[in-house]
Scaffold this motif. Structure first.
Motif, PDB file in Angstrom:
ATOM      1  N   LEU B  54       0.804  -1.028   0.449  1.00  0.00           N
ATOM      2  CA  LEU B  54      -0.050  -0.100   0.092  1.00  0.00           C
ATOM      3  C   LEU B  54       0.098   0.832  -0.443  1.00  0.00           C
ATOM      4  CD1 LEU B  54      -2.992  -0.889   2.231  1.00  0.00           C
ATOM      5  CD2 LEU B  54      -2.908  -0.909   0.116  1.00  0.00           C
ATOM      6  N   GLY B  57       0.981   2.039  -3.039  1.00  0.00           N
ATOM      7  CA  GLY B  57      -0.839   2.261  -3.932  1.00  0.00           C
ATOM      8  C   GLY B  57      -0.635   3.807  -3.183  1.00  0.00           C
ATOM      9  N   GLY B  61      -1.626   5.022  -7.068  1.00  0.00           N
ATOM     10  CA  GLY B  61      -3.562   4.815  -7.560  1.00  0.00           C
ATOM     11  C   GLY B  61      -4.227   3.945  -6.604  1.00  0.00           C
ATOM     12  N   TRP B  62      -3.804   2.565  -6.142  1.00  0.00           N
ATOM     13  CA  TRP B  62      -4.773   2.008  -5.698  1.00  0.00           C
ATOM     14  C   TRP B  62      -4.457   2.331  -3.938  1.00  0.00           C
ATOM     15  CZ3 TRP B  62      -0.055   0.502  -8.340  1.00  0.00           C
ATOM     16  CH2 TRP B  62       0.628   0.010  -7.060  1.00  0.00           C
ATOM     17  N   ASP B  64      -5.735   1.587   0.700  1.00  0.00           N
ATOM     18  CA  ASP B  64      -6.091   1.330   1.680  1.00  0.00           C
ATOM     19  C   ASP B  64      -7.739   1.852   1.633  1.00  0.00           C
ATOM     20  OD1 ASP B  64      -6.900  -0.139   4.228  1.00  0.00           O
ATOM     21  OD2 ASP B  64      -5.785   0.620   4.688  1.00  0.00           O
ATOM     22  N   THR B  65      -9.043   1.029   1.136  1.00  0.00           N
ATOM     23  CA  THR B  65     -10.284   1.937   1.160  1.00  0.00           C
ATOM     24  C   THR B  65     -10.237   2.044   2.411  1.00  0.00           C
ATOM     25  OG1 THR B  65     -10.749  -1.018   0.205  1.00  0.00           O
ATOM     26  CG2 THR B  65     -10.429   1.797  -0.885  1.00  0.00           C
ATOM     27  N   LYS B  69      -9.164   7.236   1.353  1.00  0.00           N
ATOM     28  CA  LYS B  69      -9.559   7.141  -0.425  1.00  0.00           C
ATOM     29  C   LYS B  69      -8.172   7.374  -0.988  1.00  0.00           C
ATOM     30  CE  LYS B  69     -13.574   8.039  -0.280  1.00  0.00           C
ATOM     31  NZ  LYS B  69     -14.487   9.385  -0.207  1.00  0.00           N
ATOM     32  N   PHE B  70      -7.563   7.211  -2.477  1.00  0.00           N
ATOM     33  CA  PHE B  70      -6.841   7.429  -2.853  1.00  0.00           C
ATOM     34  C   PHE B  70      -6.527   9.539  -3.331  1.00  0.00           C
ATOM     35  CE2 PHE B  70      -4.832   7.841  -7.212  1.00  0.00           C
ATOM     36  CZ  PHE B  70      -3.342   8.273  -6.614  1.00  0.00           C
TER      37      PHE B  70
END
Lengths: 391, 295
Positions: B54, B57, B61-62, B64-65, B69-70
């Motif tokens: 992450l 990320g 662009g990805w 850890d939801t 948020k991104f």
């Protein structure tokens, strides 16, 4: 050529050149007929003057009222020691230096103040100055590329030029992959590709070894005859100058000392500088009275010079060991040293009355020994008296 | 034992110490950074030894939801750093090229003096030099006073804490890096090639485009690379001249390590900078090879 008269003519010319209106300057000037046809001279320099400031602040005169006119398709050599002004003269023709005074006409058109890129002359540089980031073909085609010629035209002309200088098929090579002699040929092809009116060569052969240099001398001469354009060749190598030129201009101290055909310059130099600079020489002072020149040892020979004193030029190779049937001079002396050189032999000897002398023998059975007493003969028809006396 | 063998062994013995030094103190920390960039940050700083992708990320662009948020802000900072570094390289070339050309045509004694002057700022502390720029660029600084004195502007202009200030500062700092390789390639260019080009009918501009520029291109590329790399990761210049407004990737990394204490995220950012630099170096290598083949 009568220098005084020549100078007077130049003065009026250069004055006219400086004071004429821009309209007149641009016009083709009527020049003397040099070729027999009524064509303008490929190059005419009138009263060129150029001075530099040395790093020490002194003013150095590189060109001192130099006037020269090239005949159609003439191979002219500018010969002189380093610093004599020959390179400066060449650079004013190519446009890298501007004259302080005087005019330059190329093909009858005044170019005195034109920048280098507008002049219809090209140069072969001393160290070739090839573009090493381009291959051979692009180097040769550079002037055409700049002129905006089509790819096909360029390719055709490059092929033609490479064939002319004997480098067919090497167009895709890099400059670094070529030998010195090949680079020389590329430089030549590049300079000739745009069909210049005049080719300038700045000591182009000085970086080559002796055999290659002699070969290139002959090739250059042949090439010049085939192309039928004027060549101005700068060198300090007198042998090279004698071999290749139609005429040689001997320069020293920014002045043309003498301008003439190689054999005339060699056998009948007008002054001591030319006599001494071209080839080996024995220079002996003579007194001249009523058409008879007398040497220090009392020998005399007919002489048509007008002055009362002069210098006899005795080339080492006119001295022979056997007395000729025609009238001759005799010099006697003791051999100081002798050098075997293959086809000839060089003898340094000391004459009690005339001092140290040199002889160059073509025919000899045995080398004269050191300490040996020798007699040499020179027929009076081989003698030339210069109106100057060495100081 | 053959002589050549002995020579090889001597050479190996000589090289052993520096090799060991580089392995331990250069590749060692690098390896630690690589490993850290795939770990989870510890609650009180440091790292938790659990694998996580992450960190990358969050930047690329990805996200850890679950917790966040991104947010493309990190990517923007990265791209802005690339842009500022590229602009720095450009201004460095524009300043150094004419200077190098001019100096290379000077008489030898003056040439050495000029090169010494170009490198002279190196002898003064970077911080001192940057604060001097603050004095020049601030609203009451010399530049604004000069402009107002000339009547070109009635109010002080905003120079400090802008992209402009950062580019000026980085250009100033990195000019010697650009100048020296440029000078080396320009000095090598034989001035008779320039004459030859003009002799063959090319104007000054054509000569520059067809002869001078291609012949000095290796110097331009070399200088650009060694200017771009330190510009991209630079954090002193943007923190002094850019303040809080112009944040570059270097500042971000510094913050992650020193204030936010998120070492894995800082490592991931650092890896990204390194990847960009490596890409650039590979491109340069490829370019050099093709020009070599052509040359």
């Amino acid at each position: 050529m009568d220098t005084d008269q020549n100078r007077a003519v130049t003065r009026t010319f250069s004055l006219r050149g400086l004071t004429s209106s821009p309209f007149e300057r641009g016009r083709t000037r009527q020049t003397d007929d040099v070729s027999g046809f009524n064509m303008p001279a490929p190059l005419e320099i009138i009263g060129a003057h150029k001075a530099f400031r040395s790093p020490e602040g002194a003013t150095v005169t590189a060109l001192d009222n130099v006037s020269v006119k090239l005949a159609q398709a003439e191979f002219m050599t500018l010969l002189g020691p380093s610093g004599c002004g020959k390179t400066t003269l060449l650079r004013t023709i190519s446009g890298f230096e501007t004259l302080d005074a005087g005019d330059i006409l190329i093909d009858g058109k005044e170019v005195t103040n034109q920048p280098a890129f507008r002049r219809p002359v090209n140069t072969v540089f001393q160290r070739y100055a090839l573009f090493d980031h381009m291959n051979v073909a692009r180097n040769v085609g550079y002037a055409l590329e700049i002129a905006g010629k089509s790819k096909r035209d360029i390719q055709a002309r490059v092929g033609e030029m490479l064939e002319l200088v004997g480098l067919e098929g090497l167009g895709q090579r890099n400059i670094s992959q070529l030998s010195g002699g090949q680079q020389q040929r590329v430089a030549l092809a590049r300079a000739l590709a745009a069909k210049p009116k005049l080719l300038l060569l700045d000591e182009p052969l000085s970086a080559l070894d002796k055999n290659l240099r002699q070969k290139m001398q002959q090739e250059l001469k042949t090439l010049q005859r085939e192309l039928g354009i004027g060549f101005i060749f700068v060198t300090h190598d007198q042998e090279e100058a004698l071999t290749m030129s139609d005429r040689i201009a001997v320069l020293a101290n920014g002045k043309i000392q003498q301008l003439g055909a190689p054999d005339a310059l060699y056998t009948k130099p007008a002054n001591l500088f030319t006599a001494d600079f071209l080839g080996e020489s024995n220079l002996l002072p003579v007194a001249i009275e009523r058409g008879v020149a007398t040497l220090a040892d009392g020998q005399n020979f007919p002489c048509s010079n007008e002055s009362a004193k002069g210098t006899l030029l005795l080339r080492p190779e006119v001295l022979r060991r056997t007395a000729p049937s025609e009238p001759s001079l005799t010099v006697q002396g003791t051999v100081v040293a002798s050098y075997y050189q293959g086809k000839d032999c060089l003898v340094d000897f000391e004459s009690p009355s005339l001092g140290a002398l040199k002889a160059n023998l073509r025919e000899f059975k045995s080398l004269p020994e050191r300490g040996e007493t020798v007699s040499f003969y020179a027929s009076t028809s081989d003698l030339h008296v210069i109106n100057e006396v060495s100081s | 034992m053959k002589l050549s063998d002995r020579k090889t062994w001597n050479l190996r013995a000589l090289l052993a110490a520096p090799t060991a030094f580089l392995l331990i103190f250069f590749f060692g920390p690098l390896l630690i950074m690589v490993v850290y960039s795939f770990l989870t940050p510890g609650i009180y700083g440091g790292v938790d030894w659990t694998f996580s992708h992450l960190n990358y990320g969050r930047i690329l662009g990805w996200a850890d939801t679950k917790y966040e948020k991104f947010d493309p802000v990190f990517l923007w900072i990265f791209l802005r750093s690339l842009r500022l570094a590229a602009l720095t390289v450009l201004t460095c070339v524009l300043v150094s090229y004419p200077a190098a050309f001019w100096i290379s045509r000077m008489p030898k004694a003056r040439r050495n003096m000029a090169i010494f002057l170009v490198t002279l700022p190196f002898f003064v502390s970077l911080i001192v030099r940057l604060f001097a720029w603050v004095l020049i660029l601030r609203p009451t600084g010399f530049l604004n006073q000069g402009l107002m004195g000339l009547g070109l502007t009635s109010e002080p202009l905003e120079f400090l804490y802008t992209d402009f200030a950062v580019i000026v500062g980085m250009t100033y700092v990195f000019i010697p890096f650009m100048f020296l390789p440029l000078y080396a390639s320009i000095e090598k260019l034989d001035s008779s090639q320039i004459e030859a080009s003009m002799d063959l009918g090319a104007t000054r501009f054509q000569t520059f485009r067809k002869v001078v520029l291609p012949a000095t291109l290796p110097g331009i590329i070399g200088g650009s690379v060694i200017t771009f790399i330190p510009s991209l990761g630079n954090f002193i210049v943007p923190s002094v001249l850019g303040g809080a407004k112009v944040v570059m990737i270097g500042n971000l990394i510094e913050q992650q390590f020193l204030s936010a204490r998120n070492w894995p995220f800082g490592s991931a950012l650092a890896m990204l900078v390194m990847a960009a630099v490596l890409c650039l170096l590979l491109a340069q290598l490829k370019l050099a090879r093709t020009t070599e083949e052509r040359a």
